[in-house]
Design a protein around this motif. Structure first.
Motif, PDB file in Angstrom:
ATOM      1  N   LYS A 125     -20.781  -3.406 -54.010  1.00 18.78           N
ATOM      2  CA  LYS A 125     -20.001  -4.232 -54.931  1.00 18.78           C
ATOM      3  C   LYS A 125     -18.946  -3.369 -55.601  1.00 18.78           C
ATOM      4  O   LYS A 125     -19.233  -2.648 -56.548  1.00 18.78           O
ATOM      5  CB  LYS A 125     -20.934  -4.853 -55.988  1.00 18.78           C
ATOM      6  N   PRO A 126     -17.690  -3.362 -55.104  1.00 21.41           N
ATOM      7  CA  PRO A 126     -16.672  -2.526 -55.712  1.00 21.41           C
ATOM      8  C   PRO A 126     -16.402  -2.930 -57.153  1.00 21.41           C
ATOM      9  O   PRO A 126     -16.656  -4.046 -57.573  1.00 21.41           O
ATOM     10  CB  PRO A 126     -15.430  -2.783 -54.839  1.00 21.41           C
ATOM     11  N   ILE A 127     -15.845  -1.995 -57.918  1.00 22.21           N
ATOM     12  CA  ILE A 127     -15.485  -2.284 -59.296  1.00 22.21           C
ATOM     13  C   ILE A 127     -14.382  -3.333 -59.300  1.00 22.21           C
ATOM     14  O   ILE A 127     -13.490  -3.335 -58.462  1.00 22.21           O
ATOM     15  CB  ILE A 127     -15.002  -0.997 -59.997  1.00 22.21           C
ATOM     16  N   LEU A 128     -14.424  -4.236 -60.292  1.00 21.89           N
ATOM     17  CA  LEU A 128     -13.523  -5.386 -60.357  1.00 21.89           C
ATOM     18  C   LEU A 128     -12.066  -4.955 -60.341  1.00 21.89           C
ATOM     19  O   LEU A 128     -11.250  -5.523 -59.621  1.00 21.89           O
ATOM     20  CB  LEU A 128     -13.824  -6.189 -61.626  1.00 21.89           C
ATOM     21  N   TYR A 165      -6.776  -4.604 -57.615  1.00 21.15           N
ATOM     22  CA  TYR A 165      -5.671  -3.759 -57.160  1.00 21.15           C
ATOM     23  C   TYR A 165      -5.452  -3.920 -55.658  1.00 21.15           C
ATOM     24  O   TYR A 165      -4.326  -4.017 -55.182  1.00 21.15           O
ATOM     25  CB  TYR A 165      -5.982  -2.299 -57.493  1.00 21.15           C
ATOM     26  N   GLN A 166      -6.565  -3.986 -54.920  1.00 17.39           N
ATOM     27  CA  GLN A 166      -6.436  -4.142 -53.479  1.00 17.39           C
ATOM     28  C   GLN A 166      -5.779  -5.465 -53.111  1.00 17.39           C
ATOM     29  O   GLN A 166      -4.997  -5.535 -52.180  1.00 17.39           O
ATOM     30  CB  GLN A 166      -7.826  -4.058 -52.815  1.00 17.39           C
ATOM     31  N   ARG A 167      -6.073  -6.522 -53.871  1.00 20.59           N
ATOM     32  CA  ARG A 167      -5.514  -7.822 -53.555  1.00 20.59           C
ATOM     33  C   ARG A 167      -4.069  -7.930 -53.970  1.00 20.59           C
ATOM     34  O   ARG A 167      -3.280  -8.632 -53.367  1.00 20.59           O
ATOM     35  CB  ARG A 167      -6.332  -8.932 -54.233  1.00 20.59           C
ATOM     36  N   SER A 168      -3.698  -7.259 -55.066  1.00 23.38           N
ATOM     37  CA  SER A 168      -2.356  -7.424 -55.591  1.00 23.38           C
ATOM     38  C   SER A 168      -1.397  -6.359 -55.096  1.00 23.38           C
ATOM     39  O   SER A 168      -0.313  -6.199 -55.620  1.00 23.38           O
ATOM     40  CB  SER A 168      -2.395  -7.387 -57.127  1.00 23.38           C
ATOM     41  N   GLY A 169      -1.824  -5.588 -54.091  1.00 17.63           N
ATOM     42  CA  GLY A 169      -0.941  -4.566 -53.549  1.00 17.63           C
ATOM     43  C   GLY A 169       0.327  -5.181 -52.995  1.00 17.63           C
ATOM     44  O   GLY A 169       0.357  -6.322 -52.566  1.00 17.63           O
ATOM     45  N   GLY A 170       1.400  -4.432 -53.002  1.00 18.92           N
ATOM     46  CA  GLY A 170       2.688  -4.981 -52.630  1.00 18.92           C
ATOM     47  C   GLY A 170       2.917  -5.087 -51.128  1.00 18.92           C
ATOM     48  O   GLY A 170       4.044  -5.294 -50.703  1.00 18.92           O
ATOM     49  N   HIS A 171       1.905  -4.919 -50.314  1.00 20.99           N
ATOM     50  CA  HIS A 171       2.093  -4.913 -48.868  1.00 20.99           C
ATOM     51  C   HIS A 171       1.892  -6.288 -48.246  1.00 20.99           C
ATOM     52  O   HIS A 171       2.131  -6.450 -47.063  1.00 20.99           O
ATOM     53  CB  HIS A 171       1.120  -3.922 -48.219  1.00 20.99           C
ATOM     54  N   ARG A 216      -6.504 -16.587 -53.935  1.00 19.79           N
ATOM     55  CA  ARG A 216      -6.531 -15.451 -54.854  1.00 19.79           C
ATOM     56  C   ARG A 216      -7.068 -15.876 -56.219  1.00 19.79           C
ATOM     57  O   ARG A 216      -7.871 -15.164 -56.826  1.00 19.79           O
ATOM     58  CB  ARG A 216      -5.119 -14.880 -54.997  1.00 19.79           C
ATOM     59  N   GLU A 217      -6.637 -17.038 -56.696  1.00 19.22           N
ATOM     60  CA  GLU A 217      -7.151 -17.533 -57.977  1.00 19.22           C
ATOM     61  C   GLU A 217      -8.652 -17.754 -57.916  1.00 19.22           C
ATOM     62  O   GLU A 217      -9.378 -17.438 -58.858  1.00 19.22           O
ATOM     63  CB  GLU A 217      -6.445 -18.840 -58.353  1.00 19.22           C
ATOM     64  N   GLN A 218      -9.120 -18.315 -56.789  1.00 18.14           N
ATOM     65  CA  GLN A 218     -10.550 -18.556 -56.645  1.00 18.14           C
ATOM     66  C   GLN A 218     -11.329 -17.249 -56.635  1.00 18.14           C
ATOM     67  O   GLN A 218     -12.409 -17.139 -57.237  1.00 18.14           O
ATOM     68  CB  GLN A 218     -10.816 -19.337 -55.356  1.00 18.14           C
ATOM     69  N   GLU A 219     -10.780 -16.211 -55.992  1.00 16.72           N
ATOM     70  CA  GLU A 219     -11.446 -14.917 -55.965  1.00 16.72           C
ATOM     71  C   GLU A 219     -11.521 -14.309 -57.356  1.00 16.72           C
ATOM     72  O   GLU A 219     -12.525 -13.693 -57.729  1.00 16.72           O
ATOM     73  CB  GLU A 219     -10.704 -13.978 -55.009  1.00 16.72           C
ATOM     74  N   GLU A 220     -10.459 -14.505 -58.138  1.00 19.92           N
ATOM     75  CA  GLU A 220     -10.468 -13.971 -59.496  1.00 19.92           C
ATOM     76  C   GLU A 220     -11.493 -14.689 -60.368  1.00 19.92           C
ATOM     77  O   GLU A 220     -12.154 -14.081 -61.208  1.00 19.92           O
ATOM     78  CB  GLU A 220      -9.070 -14.081 -60.105  1.00 19.92           C
ATOM     79  N   VAL A 221     -11.644 -16.003 -60.152  1.00 20.00           N
ATOM     80  CA  VAL A 221     -12.679 -16.751 -60.880  1.00 20.00           C
ATOM     81  C   VAL A 221     -14.055 -16.244 -60.480  1.00 20.00           C
ATOM     82  O   VAL A 221     -14.935 -16.033 -61.330  1.00 20.00           O
ATOM     83  CB  VAL A 221     -12.550 -18.268 -60.587  1.00 20.00           C
ATOM     84  N   ASP A 222     -14.256 -16.032 -59.176  1.00 25.66           N
ATOM     85  CA  ASP A 222     -15.545 -15.509 -58.716  1.00 25.66           C
ATOM     86  C   ASP A 222     -15.807 -14.123 -59.296  1.00 25.66           C
ATOM     87  O   ASP A 222     -16.940 -13.800 -59.680  1.00 25.66           O
ATOM     88  CB  ASP A 222     -15.577 -15.446 -57.192  1.00 25.66           C
TER      89      ASP A 222
END
Length: 495
Positions: free
Chosen positions: A108-111, A116-122, A79-85
């Motif tokens: 290319k979705p908006i950042l 939000y999709q990655r940090s969803g609570g599911h 997740r950290e690597q994706e945020e850096v990218d």
């Protein structure tokens, strides 16, 4: 065992996982347990095996918790690597952004949407979905010294495994070829110097069979060997036919009142070896990642493991107790199957006597190449350096030779299976079953707390979550090593 992150494998149900774990734990060690029980006494044996079964269950839950922690750390790093990218991808000029939006509006979705999709609570970070082997967990949570110690411990254990297998097959072949199958040998105890074929002694015949075993299976060490699904099914079926036959036959003899066993209640002289045999017989921690990860529903994996250990403990007690009350303790073989090959009072069907006598030959021979390749790969991993490659001679000749030669030499020097299993279990087994799991769970907790915070709950955490239990396992392991070493020294001094 040395591998890193691999595919989780084809999913299977919790019940299938229970069966696989049962088959993994119940192996060669079970065949050496009856003699160890008879040497230590039945009261001491049942108390010790129950305690060691509980200790093994505790460290198994430690490994499962460490696997979940490793999965959580991998997800966090990804997740950290994706945020850096993502941050790098926003470093465009306004014109670039507008141009990109006109040409590829949906690629290319908006950042903020992606975050939000990655940090969803599911998503539960502690889901065990990636298979992280113990070697990879050691690299994640231990320092360099700890990683090297881990591989050394695994290598020593695998050497012991190979030596046990290399001795067990020739012993079984020697007993079948040289033993008396005339139904009058139940009370005969053979010596290595007794003749087998003319002037050829039993010891010489053992070494002949060991040489044949080495020539036939040794070359697999120089290549890759993979256990197929159907071979696993075949060996499992043969194993259960053999174990069921031995238990039923012993119970029938005891029920008729013709059992010859009168084991003592307690004999402390046999405790050190019984300890090693029991530790070896409960060994499964090094294979848990391959076993647990493919289970489709891991919600009750803790209860599954507990049920398995209760079943295995009951099976070991049943097998050993029927053995020590059926046969005279002084006549019990290191390999329990051999007690049925020369005693027609227990089994008078020649085909079945030969089946039990040769049973270890078939099952062990299929495992030897796999363990040899695993040991070879661990050696490669231990000496591997980033960016480096091994010369062809080192890779294809040196590593296979240092894998194959030592256990074969040990098997040539001794075929005392009880001692081989006891020493392997007492030393390398203590490291793999106690020290490494306790260290993995201790350091995984320390590594993960700064990352996910104290409030994050590992749903696969061990029931023995208090740090007291980790220290208890470490202290118990240290006591065991000192006790076994002192016993060996004192025994040699008396000689």
């Amino acid at each position: 065992m040395a591998g890193g992150i691999t595919e989780s494998g084809e999913p299977y149900s919790p019940f299938v996982g229970l069966v696989y774990m049962f088959n993994l734990i119940v192996g060669t060690g079970a065949l050496t347990m009856p003699k160890a029980f008879a040497s230590a006494g039945w009261v001491v044996s049942i108390a010790l095996i129950t305690f060691l079964g509980c200790m093994s269950y505790m460290t198994t839950t430690f490994v499962i918790e460490a696997m979940a922690a490793a999965n959580a750390q991998l997800r966090w790093k990804r997740r950290e690597q994706e945020e850096v990218d993502d941050s790098d991808s926003t470093e465009y000029s306004d014109d670039d952004v507008m141009g990109r939006g006109r040409s590829e509006p949906e690629t290319k979705p908006i950042l903020s949407v992606r975050k939000y999709q990655r940090s969803g609570g599911h998503v539960d970070h502690f889901d065990i979905v990636e298979r992280v082997e113990m070697g990879q967990m050691a690299s994640m949570f231990f320092n360099k010294v700890g990683v090297n110690m881990f591989y050394i411990c695994i290598i020593v254990y695998l050497y012991g495994d190979l030596a046990i297998y290399a001795a067990a097959v020739p012993i079984s072949l020697m007993e079948v070829a040289c033993g008396n199958h005339s139904c009058s040998a139940g009370s005969v105890k053979y010596n290595d110097t007794d003749p087998c074929w003319g002037s050829v002694s039993r010891k010489d015949a053992y070494r002949v069979f060991l040489s044949i075993f080495t020539v036939m299976l040794g070359p697999f060490t120089f290549f890759n060997a993979q256990k197929t699904k159907y071979l696993q099914i075949l060996t499992s079926v043969m194993r259960w036919i053999a174990f069921t036959m031995m238990i039923i036959l012993a119970l029938i003899r005891i029920g008729k009142g013709t059992g010859e066993g009168h084991p003592p209640a307690a004999s402390l002289a046999g405790v050190p070896n019984l300890f090693g045999v029991c530790v070896y017989s409960f060994m499964c921690q090094h294979s848990l990642p391959s076993l647990v990860t493919p289970i489709s529903n891991k919600k009750h994996v803790g209860k599954l493991v507990l049920a398995d250990y209760i079943l295995i403990l009951g099976f070991y007690v049943l097998l050993s107790f029927t053995a020590i009350f059926c046969f005279d303790s002084s006549l019990l073989h290191d390999m329990y199957t051999l007690n049925f090959t020369d005693n027609c009072h227990v089994l008078n069907i020649p085909f079945l006597r030969y089946f039990l006598g040769l049973f270890p030959v078939f099952t062990i021979s299929t495992n030897f190449p796999i363990i040899a390749v695993t040991l070879r790969n661990n050696w490669k991993t231990l000496f591997y350096r980033d960016g480096g490659t091994y010369p062809w001679v080192v890779d294809r000749v040196v590593f296979p030779l240092i894998t194959l030669v030592p256990p074969i030499v040990v098997a040539f020097c001794t075929h005392n299976l009880e001692s081989l299993v006891g020493i392997t279990g007492a030393y390398a087994g203590t490291g793999i079953q106690y020290i490494i799991p306790a260290s993995l769970v201790f350091y995984s907790r320390r590594h993960l707390e700064p990352v996910v915070g104290r409030d994050a709950v590992n749903k696969h955490r061990s029931p023995f979550r208090h740090s007291f239990w980790v220290w208890f396992v470490w202290l118990w392991a240290a006591f065991c090593l000192m006790f076994v070493t002192a016993n060996i020294i004192l025994t040699d001094t008396k000689k």
